[in-house]
Design a protein around this motif. Structure first.
Motif, PDB file in Angstrom:
ATOM      1  N   ALA A  93       0.828  -1.210   0.000  1.00 47.55           N
ATOM      2  CA  ALA A  93       0.000   0.000   0.000  1.00 47.55           C
ATOM      3  C   ALA A  93       0.858   1.253   0.000  1.00 47.55           C
ATOM      4  CB  ALA A  93      -0.927  -0.015   1.214  1.00 47.55           C
ATOM      5  N   ARG A  94       1.965   1.223   0.720  1.00 42.96           N
ATOM      6  CA  ARG A  94       2.855   2.392   0.800  1.00 42.96           C
ATOM      7  C   ARG A  94       3.911   2.396  -0.297  1.00 42.96           C
ATOM      8  NH1 ARG A  94       4.596   3.037   7.178  1.00 42.96           N
ATOM      9  NH2 ARG A  94       2.489   3.076   8.088  1.00 42.96           N
ATOM     10  N   GLN A  95       3.982   1.319  -1.085  1.00 38.85           N
ATOM     11  CA  GLN A  95       5.052   1.124  -2.066  1.00 38.85           C
ATOM     12  C   GLN A  95       6.413   1.216  -1.375  1.00 38.85           C
ATOM     13  OE1 GLN A  95       4.297   3.865  -5.318  1.00 38.85           O
ATOM     14  NE2 GLN A  95       2.769   2.492  -6.194  1.00 38.85           N
ATOM     15  N   ASP A  96       6.518   0.535  -0.253  1.00 40.82           N
ATOM     16  CA  ASP A  96       7.712   0.566   0.591  1.00 40.82           C
ATOM     17  C   ASP A  96       8.368  -0.814   0.548  1.00 40.82           C
ATOM     18  OD1 ASP A  96       9.624   0.687   2.568  1.00 40.82           O
ATOM     19  OD2 ASP A  96       8.345   1.753   4.009  1.00 40.82           O
ATOM     20  N   ILE A  97       9.390  -0.977  -0.275  1.00 40.13           N
ATOM     21  CA  ILE A  97      10.026  -2.275  -0.450  1.00 40.13           C
ATOM     22  C   ILE A  97      10.765  -2.704   0.813  1.00 40.13           C
ATOM     23  CG2 ILE A  97      12.140  -1.298  -1.419  1.00 40.13           C
ATOM     24  CD1 ILE A  97      10.449  -4.604  -2.463  1.00 40.13           C
ATOM     25  N   LEU A  98      11.281  -1.737   1.591  1.00 34.51           N
ATOM     26  CA  LEU A  98      11.990  -2.085   2.825  1.00 34.51           C
ATOM     27  C   LEU A  98      11.039  -2.699   3.857  1.00 34.51           C
ATOM     28  CD1 LEU A  98      14.434   0.940   3.253  1.00 34.51           C
ATOM     29  CD2 LEU A  98      14.923  -1.347   2.363  1.00 34.51           C
ATOM     30  N   LEU A  99       9.814  -2.192   3.928  1.00 44.37           N
ATOM     31  CA  LEU A  99       8.826  -2.772   4.841  1.00 44.37           C
ATOM     32  C   LEU A  99       8.480  -4.195   4.405  1.00 44.37           C
ATOM     33  CD1 LEU A  99       7.032  -2.397   7.300  1.00 44.37           C
ATOM     34  CD2 LEU A  99       5.281  -1.370   5.810  1.00 44.37           C
ATOM     35  N   CYS A 100       8.431  -4.423   3.105  1.00 43.90           N
ATOM     36  CA  CYS A 100       8.176  -5.781   2.603  1.00 43.90           C
ATOM     37  C   CYS A 100       9.314  -6.716   3.004  1.00 43.90           C
ATOM     38  CB  CYS A 100       8.017  -5.757   1.088  1.00 43.90           C
ATOM     39  SG  CYS A 100       6.501  -4.934   0.506  1.00 43.90           S
ATOM     40  N   PHE A 101      10.545  -6.224   2.923  1.00 40.81           N
ATOM     41  CA  PHE A 101      11.680  -7.047   3.341  1.00 40.81           C
ATOM     42  C   PHE A 101      11.588  -7.370   4.831  1.00 40.81           C
ATOM     43  CE2 PHE A 101      13.752  -6.284  -0.686  1.00 40.81           C
ATOM     44  CZ  PHE A 101      14.644  -7.342  -0.808  1.00 40.81           C
ATOM     45  N   PHE A 102      11.241  -6.372   5.647  1.00 39.40           N
ATOM     46  CA  PHE A 102      11.131  -6.613   7.093  1.00 39.40           C
ATOM     47  C   PHE A 102      10.033  -7.630   7.391  1.00 39.40           C
ATOM     48  CE2 PHE A 102       9.109  -5.646  11.186  1.00 39.40           C
ATOM     49  CZ  PHE A 102      10.180  -5.886  12.035  1.00 39.40           C
ATOM     50  N   SER A 103       8.927  -7.537   6.675  1.00 37.27           N
ATOM     51  CA  SER A 103       7.826  -8.479   6.909  1.00 37.27           C
ATOM     52  C   SER A 103       8.252  -9.907   6.596  1.00 37.27           C
ATOM     53  CB  SER A 103       6.607  -8.093   6.064  1.00 37.27           C
ATOM     54  OG  SER A 103       6.776  -8.463   4.710  1.00 37.27           O
ATOM     55  N   ARG A 104       9.061 -10.072   5.551  1.00 39.13           N
ATOM     56  CA  ARG A 104       9.540 -11.406   5.206  1.00 39.13           C
ATOM     57  C   ARG A 104      10.509 -11.931   6.258  1.00 39.13           C
ATOM     58  NH1 ARG A 104       6.665 -14.327   2.627  1.00 39.13           N
ATOM     59  NH2 ARG A 104       8.325 -15.481   1.587  1.00 39.13           N
ATOM     60  N   LEU A 105      11.319 -11.034   6.841  1.00 36.69           N
ATOM     61  CA  LEU A 105      12.212 -11.435   7.925  1.00 36.69           C
ATOM     62  C   LEU A 105      11.420 -11.948   9.123  1.00 36.69           C
ATOM     63  CD1 LEU A 105      15.007  -8.683   8.033  1.00 36.69           C
ATOM     64  CD2 LEU A 105      15.364 -11.149   7.836  1.00 36.69           C
ATOM     65  N   LEU A 106      10.388 -11.196   9.501  1.00 39.94           N
ATOM     66  CA  LEU A 106       9.571 -11.572  10.655  1.00 39.94           C
ATOM     67  C   LEU A 106       8.862 -12.899  10.412  1.00 39.94           C
ATOM     68  CD1 LEU A 106       8.212 -10.990  13.396  1.00 39.94           C
ATOM     69  CD2 LEU A 106       6.470  -9.685  12.140  1.00 39.94           C
ATOM     70  N   ASP A 107       8.229 -13.021   9.275  1.00 35.06           N
ATOM     71  CA  ASP A 107       7.489 -14.236   8.955  1.00 35.06           C
ATOM     72  C   ASP A 107       8.434 -15.430   8.864  1.00 35.06           C
ATOM     73  OD1 ASP A 107       5.501 -15.980   8.274  1.00 35.06           O
ATOM     74  OD2 ASP A 107       5.153 -15.179   6.272  1.00 35.06           O
ATOM     75  N   GLY A 108       9.615 -15.219   8.290  1.00 37.33           N
ATOM     76  CA  GLY A 108      10.575 -16.302   8.170  1.00 37.33           C
ATOM     77  C   GLY A 108      11.069 -16.782   9.517  1.00 37.33           C
TER      78      GLY A 108
END
Length: 404
Positions: A93-108
């Motif tokens: 929604a924010r077009q924030d690729i860094l937030l997407c990376f952080f979310s993948r770290l957390l989920d992983g």
């Protein structure tokens, strides 16, 4: 089974989204001057960082599950998964690729759901039925993949409802994660009878790799798991890129194909697993299925028309669907019941390490030739088969069989 089904349903929903999200310049996630090669590299790191985080997190969760029980740690894992989906949706929604990376770290890091489910199955299953019951987990996995990608393709299609977009499947998957937590609280009993205190450390994953290769009886089987997983992930992680590049698949097209693969996974577990395990040992089965899986991969490069892909992928689903639960059963039978959480966490750690590399490597080699990830899948799987048939030796008697 229900917990795994809901978890994989959420995962299946978001499968068709990642590649179109980053490879399409109009989505705005990356600067518009990024070419296809650069976008593929970023996609590779986005996919790989999940598995890298899981490499450190899975053995921690496995040790905690042996100490505190399967139920509590599985609940923690599901909470992390739901939070990861929420953050990824917000990143889109924010077009924030860094937030997407952080979310993948957390989920992983918290994504040890299936490993803990395997441990729970091992708690209540004798050796004779273990591979068959691990196959039930695989069937739940496949059912999630039938419905998940289809739902994801629908939720990402604004032609169906105007406010649908590529973030919508992630919002829905996060909601499923919350539902899964309530299912766990209401219906999942604790299966661990004898708890074992283990040291919990972020370095446990590295120690597990060292220990796996240091023990003669584990070395060959874990090296097999590593190579087979390494190869298979070249296929699973970058098959979307291949489909987009060669056949111009849309998110809906990708969703339908992965749902079709899930259907064959379910048929494999429902029709073939139990008859095979009644007649043959897990060791005999995987000695054939790993080789056949390696042989099938190059056939994906042959078709000039996309419908041929639908003819080929059932064989990939068949051979991988039989291989995975039987390899897990072989690993599980190496240790007594009180160590199931740790060894299956070790397996998850080994798989996570194997899954971290292929998307990153594929991101680079796709720019050279779009066929290279598929060829790499075949080569690595053949290497895993060679290791298994030449180095693995079944123990003469199962260790600690009296606790099951």
């Amino acid at each position: 089974m229900l917990t795994v089904f809901l978890d994989l349903l959420g995962l299946g929903i978001v499968i068709p989204i990642a590649a179109p999200l980053l490879l399409t310049p109009g989505e705005g996630m990356l600067p518009p001057d990024y070419g296809t090669g650069a976008r593929a590299i970023v996609l590779g790191f986005l996919l790989g960082i999940y598995s890298l985080a899981q490499f450190f997190g899975a053995p921690v969760l496995g040790a905690l599950a042996d100490r505190h029980g399967r139920r509590k740690i599985l609940l923690l894992s599901l909470a992390g998964t739901a939070a990861g989906y929420l953050l990824f949706a917000e990143g889109i929604a924010r077009q924030d690729i860094l937030l997407c990376f952080f979310s993948r770290l957390l989920d992983g890091f918290t994504g040890g759901n299936i490993s803990i489910a395997y441990a729970a199955i091992a708690d209540i299953t004798d050796e004779e039925n273990r591979a068959k019951n691990f196959g039930l987990i695989g069937m739940s996995f496949g059912l999630g993949f039938i419905l998940g990608p289809f739902i994801g393709g629908v939720l990402a299609n604004p032609a169906i409802i105007s406010w649908f977009n590529l973030a919508t499947p992630y919002w829905f998957a996060a909601g499923l994660g919350v539902v899964n937590m309530f299912v766990l609280i209401l219906f999942f009993p604790e299966t661990l009878q004898q708890r074992k205190t283990r040291k919990v450390s972020l370095l446990t994953g590295m120690r597990n790799i060292r220990n796996a290769f240091a023990q003669k009886r584990l070395r060959a089987i874990f090296l097999t798991v590593f190579l087979v997983t390494f190869g298979f992930d070249f296929f699973t992680q970058f098959f979307q890129v291949f489909l987009i590049g060669k056949f111009s698949f849309s998110p809906t097209d990708i969703a339908n194909l992965f749902g079709y693969i899930g259907l064959w996974l379910v048929l494999t577990q429902g029709l073939f697993m139990r008859p095979l395990n009644k007649r043959f040992s897990s060791e005999s089965i995987v000695a054939w299925t790993i080789l056949l899986l390696a042989i099938v991969f190059p056939f994906l490069l042959w078709p000039a028309r996309s419908w041929w892909i639908y003819v080929i992928v059932p064989f990939i689903a068949l051979f991988s669907g039989i291989t995975t639960p039987n390899l897990t059963a072989i690993i599980s039978m190496q240790v007594p019941s009180e160590e199931q959480g740790s060894i299956l966490g070790m397996r998850q750690s080994m798989q996570a390490l194997a899954m971290a590399g292929p998307p990153i490597i594929a991101g680079f080699i796709t720019g050279i030739n779009i066929n290279l990830p598929i060829l790499s899948a075949a080569v690595c799987t053949v290497a895993g088969w060679i290791v298994f048939v030449t180095l693995f030796r079944k123990p003469k008697s199962p260790p600690g069989a009296g606790g099951y």
